[in-house]
Design an enzyme around this catalytic site. Structure first.
Site, PDB file in Angstrom:
ATOM      1  N   GLY A  67      22.063  50.049  54.949  1.00 56.12           N
ATOM      2  CA  GLY A  67      21.785  51.454  54.370  1.00 56.12           C
ATOM      3  C   GLY A  67      20.858  52.057  55.283  1.00 56.12           C
ATOM      4  O   GLY A  67      20.910  53.473  56.462  1.00 56.12           O
TER       5      GLY A  67
ATOM      6  N   GLN B 131      24.521  55.771  47.404  1.00 52.72           N
ATOM      7  CA  GLN B 131      24.325  55.669  46.495  1.00 52.72           C
ATOM      8  C   GLN B 131      25.675  56.109  44.860  1.00 52.72           C
ATOM      9  O   GLN B 131      26.256  56.035  44.630  1.00 52.72           O
ATOM     10  CB  GLN B 131      23.353  56.250  45.584  1.00 52.72           C
TER      11      GLN B 131
ATOM     12  N   HIS C 271      24.580  45.946  49.082  1.00 54.44           N
ATOM     13  CA  HIS C 271      24.018  45.686  47.434  1.00 54.44           C
ATOM     14  C   HIS C 271      23.745  46.840  46.461  1.00 54.44           C
ATOM     15  O   HIS C 271      23.565  46.320  44.844  1.00 54.44           O
ATOM     16  CB  HIS C 271      22.590  45.124  47.653  1.00 54.44           C
TER      17      HIS C 271
ATOM     18  N   CYS D 117      11.143  52.030  46.893  1.00 53.25           N
ATOM     19  CA  CYS D 117       9.813  52.071  48.011  1.00 53.25           C
ATOM     20  C   CYS D 117       8.820  52.746  47.627  1.00 53.25           C
ATOM     21  O   CYS D 117       7.523  52.853  48.067  1.00 53.25           O
ATOM     22  CB  CYS D 117      10.758  52.631  49.256  1.00 53.25           C
TER      23      CYS D 117
HETATM   24  C1  LIG Z   1      19.384  51.698  49.041  1.00 49.01           C
HETATM   25  C2  LIG Z   1      19.281  53.116  49.951  1.00 49.01           C
HETATM   26  C3  LIG Z   1      19.531  53.229  51.360  1.00 49.01           C
HETATM   27  C4  LIG Z   1      18.714  51.872  52.087  1.00 49.01           C
HETATM   28  O1  LIG Z   1      19.943  51.069  51.911  1.00 49.01           O
HETATM   29  P1  LIG Z   1      19.286  49.423  52.273  1.00 49.01           P
HETATM   30  O2  LIG Z   1      20.680  48.651  52.683  1.00 49.01           O
HETATM   31  O3  LIG Z   1      18.567  49.312  51.056  1.00 49.01           O
HETATM   32  O4  LIG Z   1      18.682  49.569  53.587  1.00 49.01           O
HETATM   33  C5  LIG Z   1      19.761  54.173  51.627  1.00 49.01           C
HETATM   34  N1  LIG Z   1      19.625  55.681  50.912  1.00 49.01           N
HETATM   35  C6  LIG Z   1      19.798  55.219  49.762  1.00 49.01           C
HETATM   36  C7  LIG Z   1      20.223  56.634  48.864  1.00 49.01           C
HETATM   37  C8  LIG Z   1      19.762  54.253  48.845  1.00 49.01           C
HETATM   38  O5  LIG Z   1      19.314  54.419  47.408  1.00 49.01           O
END
Ligand SMILES: *Cc1c(COP(=O)(O)O)cnc(C)c1O
Length: 390
Positions: free
Chosen positions: A72, A180, A202, A326
């Site tokens: 993401g 999400q 994931h 985070c």
């Molecule tokens: C987890 C998340 C991300 C980051 O995705 P990763 O695959 O962990 O890099 C970005 N935006 C939102 C809304 C998320 O929940």
């Protein structure tokens, strides 16, 4: 053995057994480089093409519009930097919101340092942006609007179809971080006026380290990394085939089981919500009751710290979160809770339960059984609580 209950699915999800099974052949049997012309390469390429189709079907785009990324974060970076770089002639203005994930917010911060201008739209007490404010923020040099589809901390779902409509009425490109949202409610990128959309494996029971950016046919994006001619020259690097296969399988399962999973998860959340409101005084639920992800429940327990609640829950084998994974390492209150108008002291006492498809009613019962005493104990130790007139 101590009970272990996982209620932190917005941070990450376990990988579905079906996904692991689909990935398995791609480590030894079909391990080829998808760019190779020989049999091994062709088999890998076949898998890659199939995977692209499955991911595309989840958001109703065509397979050529899917660019695989490392997750993401990379999809968000490619959308923000890639669009702004490719459209420099049009302008240097971006509109986003105050409650975005750090993958968006920190990308925008870097662009600001480089002379770009960013408008961070406020949200109401539920976390929803105001379409009038969005229209008001639009300028002649606005290139991109990036608003998340669903918030990771409070679960609020934004009116993305309307935002997309506003964007297109003004000739502006619309990106949504749907990390999400994807797999949790139906998404149709054409009907919803979406030009770019970020996803991650994931967060929907696929593996970590793989995701995708949907880029609509007519949208021009500049690459952020250079090398071979992979992914339409937009994302150089040998494809993570096993990861992509797993991610695609997860998308297929999400599409297949979305409704039933959502219903079950929502019923579990309702049970948890009802029990907390009945048995624990002085709590505040954050986010919207209807326009919310089925499994996300964010609640402030007044007078105590989220961190201490988290540790006490962990002691009982219950895994939750104080908000975004985070920000859990910093002592700053969540930017999302501050944006919806929660006082900083209160924001510190927030806990996010994010339920998933493998949670059971027994697990909810276990949590309901432990939580009231645990909160009571912490409050009794809290100077803030003891100062309250009884
Ligand atoms: C987890 C998340 C991300 C980051 O995705 P990763 O695959 O962990 O890099 C970005 N935006 C939102 C809304 C998320 O929940």
């Amino acid at each position: 053995m101590q009970k272990r209950i996982y209620m932190d699915h917005n941070a990450t999800t376990p990988v579905s057994p079906e996904v692991i099974e689909a990935m398995y052949p791609y480590f030894r049997k079909i391990f080829g480089n998808a760019s190779s012309v020989h049999f091994f390469g062709r088999e890998a390429k076949k898998g890659l093409n199939n995977a692209r189709k499955n991911v595309a079907e989840l958001i109703k785009c065509s397979p050529e519009e899917i660019i695989f990324t490392s997750g993401g974060t990379e999809a968000d970076n490619l959308a923000i930097f890639g669009i702004m770089k490719a459209n420099r002639k049009k302008g240097k203005h971006i509109i986003t919101s105050q409650i975005e994930h750090h993958a968006i917010l920190n990308s925008c911060k870097i662009l600001e340092q480089e002379g770009y201008e960013v408008t961070y739209l406020p949200v109401d007490k539920y976390g929803i942006i105001d379409l009038e404010e969005l229209k008001y923020a639009i300028r002649a040099d606005t290139v991109l609007i990036s608003i998340m589809a669903a918030n990771n901390e409070i679960g609020t779902i934004e009116p993305i179809d309307m935002i997309g409509q506003v964007a297109h009425e003004h000739g502006i490109i619309f990106h949504t971080d749907a990390v999400q949202a994807a797999g949790k409610f139906p998404i149709d990128v054409n009907k919803m006026n979406i030009d770019l959309l970020s996803m991650s494996g994931h967060k929907l029971y696929g593996p970590k380290g793989v995701g995708a950016l949907f880029i609509g046919k007519n949208i021009v994006v500049s690459p952020l990394q250079y090398g071979g001619h992979h992914e339409h020259n937009l994302r150089a690097g040998t494809e993570n085939i096993s990861g992509i296969i797993g991610f695609a399988k997860a998308c297929e399962i999400a599409k297949r089981d979305m409704e039933i999973d959502n219903n079950n998860i929502f019923n579990l959340k309702k049970k948890l919500y009802n029990a907390i409101s009945k048995s624990i005084p002085e709590v505040l639920f954050n986010g919207h009751t209807e326009k919310c992800l089925a499994g996300t429940l964010n609640v402030c327990f007044k007078y105590i710290e989220g961190e201490s609640i988290l540790l006490s829950l962990d002691n009982e084998g219950i895994a939750a979160s104080t908000g975004s994974a985070c920000s859990s390492k910093s002592l700053e209150p969540s930017h999302v809770l501050l944006a919806i108008g929660i006082q900083p002291e209160m924001a510190h006492g927030s806990i996010r339960f994010s339920l998933g498809k493998e949670n059971t009613e027994d697990e909810i019962d276990y949590v309901i059984n432990k939580l009231p005493d645990l909160i009571e104990k912490l409050r009794n130790m809290s100077p803030l609580y003891n100062k309250q007139p009884s």
